[in-house]
Design an enzyme around this catalytic site. Structure first.
Site, mmCIF file in Angstrom:
data_model
loop_
_atom_site.group_PDB
_atom_site.id
_atom_site.type_symbol
_atom_site.label_atom_id
_atom_site.label_comp_id
_atom_site.label_asym_id
_atom_site.label_seq_id
_atom_site.Cartn_x
_atom_site.Cartn_y
_atom_site.Cartn_z
ATOM 1 N N SER A 35 0.817 -1.218 0.000
ATOM 2 C CA SER A 35 0.000 0.000 0.000
ATOM 3 C C SER A 35 0.850 1.267 0.000
ATOM 4 C CB SER A 35 -0.922 0.027 1.218
ATOM 5 O OG SER A 35 -1.797 -1.074 1.195
ATOM 6 N N GLU A 56 4.287 -0.626 14.605
ATOM 7 C CA GLU A 56 4.759 0.669 14.118
ATOM 8 C C GLU A 56 5.655 1.365 15.128
ATOM 9 O OE1 GLU A 56 1.558 -0.278 14.442
ATOM 10 O OE2 GLU A 56 0.967 -0.666 12.364
ATOM 11 N N ASP A 115 -12.233 2.698 4.083
ATOM 12 C CA ASP A 115 -11.788 2.179 5.379
ATOM 13 C C ASP A 115 -12.367 2.987 6.540
ATOM 14 O OD1 ASP A 115 -10.474 -0.101 4.675
ATOM 15 O OD2 ASP A 115 -8.454 0.741 4.786
HETATM 16 C C1 LIG Z 1 -2.217 -0.670 14.226
HETATM 17 C C2 LIG Z 1 -2.513 -1.092 12.838
HETATM 18 N N1 LIG Z 1 -1.499 -1.214 11.960
HETATM 19 C C3 LIG Z 1 -1.745 -1.581 10.690
HETATM 20 C C4 LIG Z 1 -3.023 -1.815 10.269
HETATM 21 C C5 LIG Z 1 -3.312 -2.168 8.825
HETATM 22 N N2 LIG Z 1 -3.717 -3.563 8.728
HETATM 23 C C6 LIG Z 1 -5.023 -3.927 8.629
HETATM 24 S S1 LIG Z 1 -5.243 -5.582 8.601
HETATM 25 C C7 LIG Z 1 -3.578 -5.862 8.688
HETATM 26 C C8 LIG Z 1 -3.052 -7.261 8.700
HETATM 27 C C9 LIG Z 1 -3.660 -8.049 9.782
HETATM 28 O O1 LIG Z 1 -3.193 -9.356 9.795
HETATM 29 P P1 LIG Z 1 -3.857 -10.399 10.779
HETATM 30 O O2 LIG Z 1 -3.924 -9.820 12.137
HETATM 31 O O3 LIG Z 1 -3.145 -11.680 10.634
HETATM 32 O O4 LIG Z 1 -5.348 -10.453 10.252
HETATM 33 P P2 LIG Z 1 -6.077 -11.592 9.375
HETATM 34 O O5 LIG Z 1 -5.044 -12.454 8.727
HETATM 35 O O6 LIG Z 1 -6.882 -12.365 10.346
HETATM 36 O O7 LIG Z 1 -6.924 -10.844 8.396
HETATM 37 C C10 LIG Z 1 -2.876 -4.647 8.740
HETATM 38 C C11 LIG Z 1 -1.420 -4.517 8.783
HETATM 39 C C12 LIG Z 1 -4.061 -1.667 11.213
HETATM 40 N N3 LIG Z 1 -5.356 -1.836 10.882
HETATM 41 N N4 LIG Z 1 -3.773 -1.315 12.483
#
Ligand SMILES: Cc1ncc(C[n+]2csc(CCOP(=O)(O)OP(=O)(O)O)c2C)c(N)n1
Ligand SMILES: [Mg+2]
Lengths: 312, 276
Positions: A35, A56, A115
């Protein structure tokens, strides 16, 4: 001005170009490399790219350590997780130490779109401006993104670089001179000045065109470097046109509007109106619809200019 | 518990997820589908809730800390009667809709606004603390992603939950092995998960997150936990139920186009018919 390119795309391309000549450049991301477009650098220079996972705060802490050890670091995630979530770490480990970290934050503002409010950031410029020594930059298009990124990587010290998700018109040509710290005079005018930043520069340009047909002579300035702000160009605009409208994809609290108002109030008081997010959260929706609903379009700038000219 | 009913509801939840995300033109199908069985068990089997009285005293609460997978929760809630399914599938992520891109506390029955990973789990801990203070019997279920576990905040929350002996807090980790940039193991290793929670003072168990009986047994056991919070590591498949989305990181945050939507619906409708 035909092409539309997201500033994050230009950022990814520029990182690769800079990385070719600058072996000291290290790039970091927090599971959003597709992204933020740091994936382009990761592909080209895997040994100088670190994915820190969804962590982060650790990324910005580690970026400080890398920078203090001699690297120049561009560390990217969405603006909400960079400026907002990691604020105190940026303040103490990067700001206070003067570490050579470039916080390159994408997906700022309402144009994040679907979002929704949890991700749409209107506070980042305000937060970053308050950190002593932090340079704050918000490029308006792909060309400015590339030109300014080169300069901030060469500059020593912390910088916040704000880029966006949505494709926006390419406003500048290769020949346009865009210098860090200097406001860019796009159009001369004598009745009123529009000072815009980021993707609002293009909206302001469209607004200026319409206003000219109504007989209002509009000066237009792009303030890509919000801190340190080019006070000279702002004071001159205040004195010569007597009214200023600011436009930003950010809260009207603490952002470009406040930065301009501070300069004006101290040096050449004149009416200032601010177009931006009006102290409210956003919501899910299509970027263009949201820009309308939350009053960050050329129409809103036109309206603000008409009002300020009428009331003067 | 009626296994056949639950398995059928889980397919209906998946249909709701795909409908809503396809209509919206954006969203997160992969992680919504992987948590569909867990969510179905919570809303149709385990939780003490009343859709007609979402603020009922003593109710159990489910917090989607992995907020991007909110469509799984919203689909289950709609099917359970909190709001019309059509309103959810027809307006998710649209301007002026109450169905936002990430869970929104303004919807009755949604207990916490989430979307920034890690924060839902912290808030869940706070709700468990409040229930202790009030002698409220309600349990707090927090659904987390495995990538989400990379957030430091998760471990601050885990530490305080054990410290305050929050045996009314249950963490369910949707262990699908994937996040946005690829496999957890390539981006940032989170394994071993259960052992990490254990060393933070939690009990844990590992289950097949698509086996309704295993989910039922683990959640029932977790509700009885005494003295320690409980973590259920649910082994899942990201995109589960739509063959071409399964185990594909690329389906984390992308809506199906019309052709993909038709294929997905055909598969899910066939799965539903097979369960009659
Ligand atoms: C604090 C934060 N950092 C980054 C994001 C962006 N983000 C949304 S989903 C995601 C990946 C999530 O992976 P996981 O927890 O394994 O979820 P799943 O595989 O169950 O969809 C990221 C990095 C976020 N929503 N919140
Ligand atoms: Mg995952």
């Amino acid at each position: 001005m035909a092409d539309k390119i997201a500033t994050r795309q230009a950022y990814g391309e520029a990182l690769v170009e800079i990385g070719k000549n600058n072996s000291n450049l290290v790039v970091m991301d927090a599971d959003l490399s597709g992204s933020t477009k740091t994936s382009m650098f990761a592909k080209e220079f895997p040994e100088r790219f670190f994915n820190m996972g969804i962590a982060e705060q650790n990324m910005y802490g580690a970026a400080a350590g890398l920078a203090i050890s001699g690297k120049v670091v561009c560390a990217s995630t969405f603006a909400i997780f960079a400026a907002c979530k990691s604020f105190e770490i940026i303040r103490n480990s990067i700001g206070y130490t003067g570490a050579n970290v470039k916080i390159c934050a994408s997906h700022a503002g309402i144009t994040v779109g679907e979002d929704g409010a949890s991700h749409q950031t209107f506070e980042d410029i305000a937060l970053m401006r308050t950190i002593p020594g932090m340079t704050v930059v918000n490029p308006s298009d792909a060309t400015a993104t590339k030109k300014l990124l080169k300069q901030i990587v060469e500059m020593e010290g912390p910088c916040y670089f704000r880029i966006g998700r949505a494709a926006v018109p390419v406003f500048y040509s290769e020949d346009d001179e865009i210098t860090l710290g200097k406001g860019k005079l796009i159009k001369e005018g004598s009745d009123v000045t529009i000072i815009a930043t980021g993707i609002m520069v293009n909206e302001a340009y469209e607004a200026a065109g319409v206003l000219e047909t109504e007989g209002i002579s509009v000066r237009l300035i792009d303030i890509h470097t919000i801190k340190p702000i080019d006070s000279g160009i702002v004071i001159k605009a205040a004195r010569e046109t007597g009214a200023i409208v600011t436009a930003e994809e950010h809260s009207v609290i603490g952002g470009l509007g406040d930065a301009v108002a501070q300069v004006v109030v101290k040096n050449a008081p004149c009416p200032v109106a601010m177009v931006g997010q009006q102290d409210t959260f956003g919501e899910s929706g299509k970027p263009d619809d949201l820009k309308k609903k939350y009053h960050m379009t050329s129409e809103d700038i036109i309206e603000a200019v008409r009002n300020i000219v009428r009331e003067r | 518990m009626d296994i056949n009913m639950l398995n059928k509801k889980a397919v209906e939840v998946r249909i709701g997820i795909i409908e809503a995300i396809h209509n919206a033109g954006s969203g997160h199908p992969g992680g919504s589908l992987s948590s569909a069985d867990i969510t179905t068990a919570l809303y149709f089997d385990i939780m003490n809730i009343d859709p007609k009285n979402p603020g009922m005293k003593g109710r159990d609460k489910c917090i989607f800390s992995k907020g991007h997978a909110g469509p799984a929760q919203l689909a289950a809630m709609a099917l359970r009667g909190y709001f019309p399914i059509g309103e959810f599938t027809g307006t998710l992520r649209r301007i002026d809709s109450r169905f936002q891109g990430h869970p929104n506390i303004k919807i009755p029955g949604i207990e916490m606004s989430t979307g920034s990973l890690g924060q839902g789990f912290s808030a869940a801990g706070g709700m468990a603390m409040a229930n202790k203070l009030d002698n409220d019997p309600g349990k707090i279920f927090a659904v987390l992603g495995d990538g989400e576990l990379q957030e430091g905040l998760v471990w601050e929350a885990a530490m305080s939950a054990a410290h305050y002996k929050l045996d009314n807090l249950i963490a369910i980790v949707d262990h699908n092995g994937l996040q946005i940039d690829g496999r957890n193991d390539d981006v940032m290793t989170v394994n071993p998960i259960g052992e990490k929670f254990e060393s933070f003072g939690w009990n844990y168990t590992v289950i097949d997150g698509h086996d309704m009986i295993a989910i039922h047994d683990a959640l029932t056991m977790a509700k009885e936990s005494k003295g320690k919070p409980m973590c259920i590591v649910a082994e899942t498949i990201k995109g589960k139920g739509v063959s071409f989305m399964e185990n594909q990181a690329g389906w984390h945050g992308k809506a199906p186009d019309d052709e993909q939507y038709a294929r997905a619906m055909a598969e899910l409708n066939a799965a539903k018919a097979a369960l009659k």
